[in-house]
Design an enzyme around this catalytic site. Structure first.
Site, PDB file in Angstrom:
ATOM      1  N   GLY A 265       2.784  -0.705   4.060  1.00 47.05           N
ATOM      2  CA  GLY A 265       2.699   0.845   4.252  1.00 47.05           C
ATOM      3  C   GLY A 265       4.238   0.550   3.804  1.00 47.05           C
ATOM      4  O   GLY A 265       4.456   0.330   2.444  1.00 47.05           O
ATOM      5  N   GLY A 266       4.747   1.006   4.289  1.00 48.02           N
ATOM      6  CA  GLY A 266       6.098   2.223   4.773  1.00 48.02           C
ATOM      7  C   GLY A 266       7.281   0.657   3.699  1.00 48.02           C
ATOM      8  O   GLY A 266       7.927   1.815   3.019  1.00 48.02           O
TER       9      GLY A 266
ATOM     10  N   GLU B 290      -5.880  -5.017   9.842  1.00 51.25           N
ATOM     11  CA  GLU B 290      -4.213  -3.986   9.983  1.00 51.25           C
ATOM     12  C   GLU B 290      -5.097  -3.389  11.820  1.00 51.25           C
ATOM     13  O   GLU B 290      -5.906  -2.239  11.807  1.00 51.25           O
ATOM     14  CB  GLU B 290      -4.479  -2.848   9.553  1.00 51.25           C
ATOM     15  CG  GLU B 290      -4.283  -3.257   8.234  1.00 51.25           C
ATOM     16  CD  GLU B 290      -3.874  -2.149   7.037  1.00 51.25           C
ATOM     17  OE1 GLU B 290      -2.619  -2.668   6.261  1.00 51.25           O
ATOM     18  OE2 GLU B 290      -4.244  -1.389   6.799  1.00 51.25           O
TER      19      GLU B 290
ATOM     20  N   GLY C 234       2.345   1.654  10.268  1.00 52.59           N
ATOM     21  CA  GLY C 234       3.087   3.644  10.564  1.00 52.59           C
ATOM     22  C   GLY C 234       4.316   2.721  12.045  1.00 52.59           C
ATOM     23  O   GLY C 234       4.246   4.547  12.120  1.00 52.59           O
TER      24      GLY C 234
ATOM     25  N   ASN D 212       0.621  -1.679   0.243  1.00 52.30           N
ATOM     26  CA  ASN D 212       0.492  -0.305  -0.036  1.00 52.30           C
ATOM     27  C   ASN D 212       1.053   1.634  -0.375  1.00 52.30           C
ATOM     28  O   ASN D 212       1.679   1.459   0.715  1.00 52.30           O
ATOM     29  CB  ASN D 212      -1.112  -0.028   1.232  1.00 52.30           C
ATOM     30  CG  ASN D 212      -1.736   1.522   1.252  1.00 52.30           C
ATOM     31  OD1 ASN D 212      -1.850   2.023   0.291  1.00 52.30           O
ATOM     32  ND2 ASN D 212      -2.772   1.526   2.714  1.00 52.30           N
ATOM     33  N   TRP D 213       0.932   2.088  -1.280  1.00 51.16           N
ATOM     34  CA  TRP D 213       1.923   3.325  -1.391  1.00 51.16           C
ATOM     35  C   TRP D 213       1.344   4.576  -0.753  1.00 51.16           C
ATOM     36  O   TRP D 213       2.494   5.245  -0.494  1.00 51.16           O
ATOM     37  CB  TRP D 213       2.252   3.276  -2.563  1.00 51.16           C
ATOM     38  CG  TRP D 213       2.774   2.346  -3.359  1.00 51.16           C
ATOM     39  CD1 TRP D 213       3.745   1.011  -3.065  1.00 51.16           C
ATOM     40  CD2 TRP D 213       3.065   1.970  -4.608  1.00 51.16           C
ATOM     41  NE1 TRP D 213       4.520   0.126  -3.759  1.00 51.16           N
ATOM     42  CE2 TRP D 213       3.788   0.562  -5.064  1.00 51.16           C
ATOM     43  CE3 TRP D 213       3.189   2.582  -5.728  1.00 51.16           C
ATOM     44  CZ2 TRP D 213       4.595   0.468  -6.445  1.00 51.16           C
ATOM     45  CZ3 TRP D 213       4.063   2.484  -6.983  1.00 51.16           C
ATOM     46  CH2 TRP D 213       4.248   1.536  -7.155  1.00 51.16           C
ATOM     47  N   LYS D 214      -0.173   4.554  -0.292  1.00 47.61           N
ATOM     48  CA  LYS D 214      -0.711   5.224   0.100  1.00 47.61           C
ATOM     49  C   LYS D 214      -0.475   6.884  -0.561  1.00 47.61           C
ATOM     50  O   LYS D 214       0.117   6.669  -2.168  1.00 47.61           O
ATOM     51  CB  LYS D 214      -0.060   5.538   1.296  1.00 47.61           C
ATOM     52  CG  LYS D 214      -0.256   4.543   2.753  1.00 47.61           C
ATOM     53  CD  LYS D 214      -0.443   4.481   3.835  1.00 47.61           C
ATOM     54  CE  LYS D 214      -0.129   3.313   4.757  1.00 47.61           C
ATOM     55  NZ  LYS D 214      -0.315   3.191   5.696  1.00 47.61           N
TER      56      LYS D 214
HETATM   57  P1  PGA Z   1       2.882   0.383   7.760  1.00 52.10           P
HETATM   58  O1  PGA Z   1       1.152   0.284   6.922  1.00 52.10           O
HETATM   59  O2  PGA Z   1       3.286  -0.978   7.244  1.00 52.10           O
HETATM   60  O3  PGA Z   1       3.052   1.121   7.635  1.00 52.10           O
HETATM   61  O4  PGA Z   1       2.294  -0.250   8.716  1.00 52.10           O
HETATM   62  C1  PGA Z   1       0.194  -0.362   6.755  1.00 52.10           C
HETATM   63  C2  PGA Z   1      -1.144  -0.404   5.868  1.00 52.10           C
HETATM   64  O5  PGA Z   1      -1.744   0.776   6.685  1.00 52.10           O
HETATM   65  O6  PGA Z   1      -1.402  -1.071   4.933  1.00 52.10           O
END
Ligand code: PGA
Length: 250
Positions: A234-235, A167, A173, A9-11
């Protein structure tokens, strides 16, 4: 045997050029063969990334959201039809950041899920509790409610097209990951709930991903849990080396 999945998930990160370069690097990387990889890109990147991956059976593309209406006067929004026309196959729905910053409710997300399915795309449905809910011991009830309200309006046939991502909001994050036991406990509860509603066979074949600070160093232990079928990352999905390491952690 259910599908194992590493979804990124690149956001709201990466320029268009950076996104294409990352997709190219993942496409060309040495990856475990049977793992489905999904890249959740910003809407702007969908068409370009889909073009790079058009011949890939193993790496697919997801949007991060869509509007609940099919079209119309909704300035700045993206419709499911637009997403499909880029070549994407999946839509992430109900992410905690959408719930938190855009007031999305289970009822709204349920509507979007129906629409996404009606366009032949597959939803990745996110659920998960905030820290005070966990501290109050109400996390299982809350996630059960999210899963019930978000998904259990679906027919058995449609439900089988859904991927679930658990999640915990306190792990997203933050660098704090749920322990493998905490993830397993919740995933087992979700699977039991699905079995009660749709039967054991469907529950057994539903992929349930864990998300929240998944990194190369913790992915193996999380993915080794019997009910954890992969991750929504995400990250650590923003760099090819770390994401490929996660893909190869099963
Ligand atoms: P994260 O994000 O790996 O940066 O904690 C996960 C997500 O929100 O899908």
């Amino acid at each position: 045997m259910r599908q194992l999945i590493a979804a990124g998930n690149w956001k709201m990160n990466l320029t268009y050029q950076e996104g294409l370069a990352l997709a190219e690097a993942i496409h060309n990387a040495q990856r475990a063969e049977d793992i489905l990889v999904i890249l959740g890109t910003p809407a702007i990147h969908l068409a370009g990334v889909s073009e790079i991956l058009k011949d890939s059976k193993q790496v697919k593309v997801a949007a991060q959201n869509c509007h609940k209406e099919e079209k119309g006067a909704y300035t700045g929004n993206i419709s499911v039809g637009m997403i499909r026309s880029t070549g994407a196959d999946y839509v992430i729905l109900g992410h905690s950041e959408r719930r938190e910053y855009h007031g999305e409710t289970d009822a709204l997300i349920a509507e979007k899920i129906k629409l996404v399915l009606s366009y032949g795309l597959k939803p990745i449905y996110c659920c998960g509790e905030k820290l005070p809910v966990r501290e109050a011991g109400k996390h299982i009830d809350l996630v059960a409610q999210q899963v019930t309200e978000g998904l259990f309006h679906l027919s058995a046939e449609d439900f089988q097209k859904v991927i679930i991502a658990y999640e915990p909001v306190w792990a997203i994050g933050t660098g704090v990951t749920a322990s493998p036991e905490q993830a397993q406990d919740m995933h087992r509860c979700i699977r039991t709930l699905i079995a009660d509603k749709y039967g054991a066979a469907i529950a057994d074949s539903t992929s349930i991903l864990y998300g929240g600070s998944v990194k190369p160093k913790n992915a193996k232990e999380l993915f080794a849990q019997p009910d954890v079928d992969g991750g929504l990352v995400g990250g650590a999905s923003l760099k090819a080396d770390s994401f490929v390491a996660i893909i190869n952690s099963f």
